[in-house]
Write an enzyme that holds these catalytic residues in place. Structure first.
Site, PDB file in Angstrom:
ATOM      1  N   SER A   1      25.725  30.306  -5.209  1.00  0.00           N
ATOM      2  CA  SER A   1      24.459  29.582  -5.052  1.00  0.00           C
ATOM      3  C   SER A   1      23.337  30.344  -5.737  1.00  0.00           C
ATOM      4  CB  SER A   1      24.100  29.436  -3.569  1.00  0.00           C
ATOM      5  OG  SER A   1      23.725  30.676  -3.026  1.00  0.00           O
ATOM      6  N   ASP A   2      22.402  29.616  -6.343  1.00  0.00           N
ATOM      7  CA  ASP A   2      21.163  30.288  -6.725  1.00  0.00           C
ATOM      8  C   ASP A   2      20.505  30.738  -5.415  1.00  0.00           C
ATOM      9  OD1 ASP A   2      19.021  31.412  -7.970  1.00  0.00           O
ATOM     10  OD2 ASP A   2      18.505  29.664  -9.174  1.00  0.00           O
ATOM     11  N   TRP A   3      19.652  31.712  -5.499  1.00  0.00           N
ATOM     12  CA  TRP A   3      19.112  32.375  -4.307  1.00  0.00           C
ATOM     13  C   TRP A   3      18.293  31.389  -3.449  1.00  0.00           C
ATOM     14  CZ3 TRP A   3      22.278  34.842  -6.930  1.00  0.00           C
ATOM     15  CH2 TRP A   3      22.563  36.190  -6.752  1.00  0.00           C
ATOM     16  N   GLY A   4      18.904  30.934  -2.374  1.00  0.00           N
ATOM     17  CA  GLY A   4      18.245  29.933  -1.544  1.00  0.00           C
ATOM     18  C   GLY A   4      18.610  28.508  -1.929  1.00  0.00           C
ATOM     19  N   GLY A   5      19.543  28.348  -2.845  1.00  0.00           N
ATOM     20  CA  GLY A   5      19.958  27.006  -3.285  1.00  0.00           C
ATOM     21  C   GLY A   5      20.889  26.331  -2.294  1.00  0.00           C
TER      22      GLY A   5
END
Ligand code: NOJ
Length: 772
Positions: free
Chosen positions: A277-281
């Site tokens: 995941s992108d950071w917080g995605g």
């Protein structure tokens, strides 16, 4: 592209079919993606599977979920089985945020070279620095975009061309280069359809309570022919990981999206690695697991600032029967297979000494891992990517005796090399790079003024610089009229987290040019920019004698530029996007900025990205896609199609499983069907290199007038010398995505092949038909 009734019906139908599939993230779809290791990954797959078979549930989960640590992303490892903790670190233009590394030219600057060797070398050198800093997984390279659908997108400069084919070439080469250095890499910016910063984050980061991430809504044809294309190339290059993006795709969060992740990426492209995941995605524990995501970042780290995902919650969800343990096993095999394939299981990486805490950019602990050769590669990309847009004959400089320099961009940032934004009158100095997680610390920046001074001293010239952006009238009035040439330095800032408010240059820039042309009749403009900027106010002014787009060139900015200004290097950079007269000439409404609860970005232009849009709508740009001047001239002749050169795909390290009509059980979508060659002659007076380009008009109404399908840089031709540019055309390059039959298909009819110097300067044509 004509829209007949059938095309219209398909266009309307396709998004519905697409959306329908999106709803089926119901706990079974994930299991359909084949996980077999594949081709050269078979041994690593067996190793990873054997290791995972011995793990407890907690150990498996430990490898799927980020925790606090020294790196931007950290995995705990499984010490009992000899699996050391993993370090994940940004980013696409150097190891970030770490000192003791190089600041490379950004993707856009490298794309402007159109030089495949340089793209590969940049990645190889960057990969060595990642590896030597102890990074297991680089959060680089950019592979899938942003493709520049929205010209104001804050991160376009991190990416490459506004074109799927060319970006695909860069994806393949940059994945290969980085991984050849031993570091595992992540295909990003990002999976998939991530084309704006505005409203990218829901989940507590948005200013509008309850707002969802912007949804990128595109149809099946657009998905295949535009946004998926370069991810396919990264899979062929053996990409270890793919980062899912912040946006929604057709109204499902990208990191939860079973259709795009499980069906398109893991089944159709047969991707065998993991999705991070992108950071917080990631917004939900269950949806992400069933939606085929494999690694949660930052997971439980940062005290939950970006959500507290997976970890103990994932253990509980397996224990209470919500998520089958098999799904977690599958995640870990996908994470460990590329790790073993790259030999990270046997060869211990150097210890991590830096401390890049979370998203903040400060470091402690220092190890210099730079190699001498790397700075030369950086300088070469700077000079070979510099794109000459206008030249009345003043360049190359003929050792001028008196040189005036104007603008703060020519010199150092007054707050230090990596000092960030200065609030006072834009005194940031040379804009060698944009902002956000794509920024890499520069060990130094050779500014244009540094390099110009050195050259002036060598040639016995006088040089004087006005390095303020405002209040310069009096100084300019006294300096400029006495100089042989005035070099004006301009910039435009772009960064992750927001989109550019307009395509205007930064504050005071146009005024600097106005001052320069007022007092000098020989003004050379140099711009450090992230993409198109509005130059219409002054580009046709007769006192503006030359203009260079120098992009964001990294630490060797001045050296690369001065090589070009003085003609040591003949410019050969060409535009990786279309430079329009006005922002209104681009596809309208590409940035969704209205503060609504569920922002929708409808990609109504479909496959008409950038130059295809200009061709289709017959819009004349200021400078077309692929345009760039040289100090010499080239002539194109003798186009030849050679079907005898057909050969099987030799480049796929991993094979995709993309369906295609002509499949006979053993052939590939990437087999070369024929080559096209053309003769390129240097007809001018100095040596030079030429980027030759090949476009294809595909005989199908739903296709744009022409698509880029090849480029070759013919290098260092002496005056009078000729060389042959050869382009390989693969089955996929001649195919369209058939949304009804769900496969690639070569249309019937005559293909027109165009070869030349830019998308609007194509003197050679030849034809090819499927039946021939
Ligand atoms: C968010 C960015 O979108 C991504 O590119 C980066 O890798 C992560 N933050 C980690 O810094």
């Amino acid at each position: 592209m004509k829209l007949d009734v059938l095309t219209l019906a398909i266009a309307l139908f396709a998004p519905l079919a697409f959306a329908d599939d999106l709803d089926s993230g119901n706990g079974t779809r994930w299991a359909s993606s084949p996980l077999v290791g594949g081709k050269s990954w078979s041994d690593a797959f067996a190793k990873a599977s054997a290791l995972v078979a011995n793990m407890t549930l907690e150990e498996k989960v430990n490898l799927t979920t980020g925790i606090d640590g020294r790196c931007a992303g950290n995995l705990g490892g499984v010490p009992r089985l000899g699996i050391e903790p993993f370090c994940l670190e940004d980013g696409p233009a150097g190891v970030r945020p770490v000192h003791g590394v190089s600041q490379f030219p950004v993707g856009l600057a490298t794309a402007a070279t159109w030089d495949k060797d340089l793209i590969y070398k940049r990645s190889l050198h960057m990969g060595q620095e990642f590896y030597d800093q102890g990074v297991h997984i680089a959060l680089a390279p950019v592979t899938g975009g942003p493709l520049g659908r929205a010209v104001r997108m804050g991160r376009n400069w991190e990416g490459w061309w506004s074109d799927p084919y060319a970006t695909g070439v860069a994806s393949y080469l940059s994945v290969k280069g980085l991984q050849d250095s031993g570091v595992a890499v992540t295909a990003k910016t990002y999976y998939i359809g991530y084309e704006q910063e505005t409203f990218r984050n829901a989940f507590g980061l948005t200013t509008i309570p309850g707002q969802r991430s912007v949804s990128a809504n595109f149809d099946d044809k657009t998905a295949h022919e535009i946004y998926l294309w370069s991810f396919a190339e990264s899979v062929r290059a053996g990409i270890a990981h793919v980062m899912c993006s912040y946006n929604e795709v057709n109204q499902t969060q990208a990191c939860h999206n079973a259709y795009t992740q499980n069906h398109l990426l893991k089944t159709e492209l047969a991707f065998q690695g993991s999705i991070i995941s992108d950071w917080g995605g990631q917004h939900d524990n269950v949806a992400a697991a069933f939606g085929s995501m494999d690694m949660s970042m930052p997971g439980q780290a940062f005290g939950g600032a970006l959500g507290t995902m997976w970890g103990e919650a994932l253990v509980d969800l397996v224990r209470n029967g919500t998520i089958p343990e098999e799904r977690v096993t599958n995640m870990v095999i996908r994470i460990l297979t590329p790790w073993a394939w790259l030999g990270q299981d046997e060869k211990k990486l150097p210890e991590v000494v830096f401390n890049a805490v979370g998203l903040r950019t400060f470091s402690e602990g220092y190890r210099d891992v730079r190699k001498e050769e790397t700075a030369k590669v950086i300088r070469k990309i700077g000079s070979d990517g510099a794109t000459l847009l206008k030249n009345t004959g003043v360049l190359p400089l003929q050792n001028p005796q008196r040189i005036a320099v104007l603008g703060n961009d020519a010199t150092d940032n007054v707050l230090g090399t990596n000092g960030g934004d200065c609030s006072v009158d834009n005194l940031n100095g040379t804009m060698s790079m944009g902002g956000g997680s794509g920024y890499a610390y520069a060990p130094y920046v050779v500014t244009p003024l540094d390099a110009l001074k050195k050259r002036a001293i060598e040639t016995g010239a006088e040089i004087s610089a006005i390095t303020l952006n405002t209040g310069v009238q009096t100084a300019a009035q006294s300096l400029l009229p006495t100089a042989d040439v005035t070099l004006v330095f301009l910039h435009a800032w772009a960064s992750e987290f927001y989109d550019r408010p307009s395509i205007e240059l930064d504050q005071y820039m146009n005024e600097l040019v106005a001052t320069a042309v007022n007092y000098s009749s020989n003004v050379v403009v140099v711009m450090h920019i992230p993409g198109v900027v509005d130059i219409e106010r002054w580009i046709d002014n007769e006192n503006v004698t030359a203009v260079i787009a120098a992009w964001y060139p990294g630490q060797e900015a001045g050296n690369g530029l001065v090589d070009v200004l003085y003609g040591d290097v003949n410019p050969s950079g060409k535009l990786p996007f279309t430079w329009a007269h006005s922002v209104d000439d681009y596809v309208p409404g590409t940035l969704v900025e209205d503060p609504v609860e569920a922002p929708q970005a409808n990609f109504t232009e479909g496959v008409l990205l950038d130059h295809r849009w200009f061709d289709e709508n017959d819009i004349t740009p200021r400078y077309e896609f692929g345009f760039g001047l040289s100090y010499t001239t080239f002539n194109y002749s003798d186009i030849v199609i050679a079907e005898s050169a057909a050969h099987a795909d030799e480049l796929s390290i991993q094979e995709t499983a993309e369906p295609f009509e002509e499949f006979d059980g053993s052939n590939s979508l990437y087999d070369v069907l024929f080559t096209v060659s053309a003769s390129v002659a240097n007809t001018g007076k100095v040596a030079g290199s030429e980027v030759s380009q090949l476009y294809v008009s595909i005989p199908e109404d739903s296709e744009p007038p022409k698509v880029l399908r090849g480029f070759e840089k013919v290098k260092n031709l002496s005056p009078g010398e000729s060389a042959t540019a050869t382009f390989e055309l693969r089955r996929k390059d001649l195919s369209v995505w058939d949304v009804v039959n769900q496969q690639w298909r070569i249309p019937e009819g005559e293909f027109v092949i165009h070869v030349g110097a830019s998308s609007r300067n194509l003197p050679l044509t030849a034809t090819w038909s499927k039946s021939s």
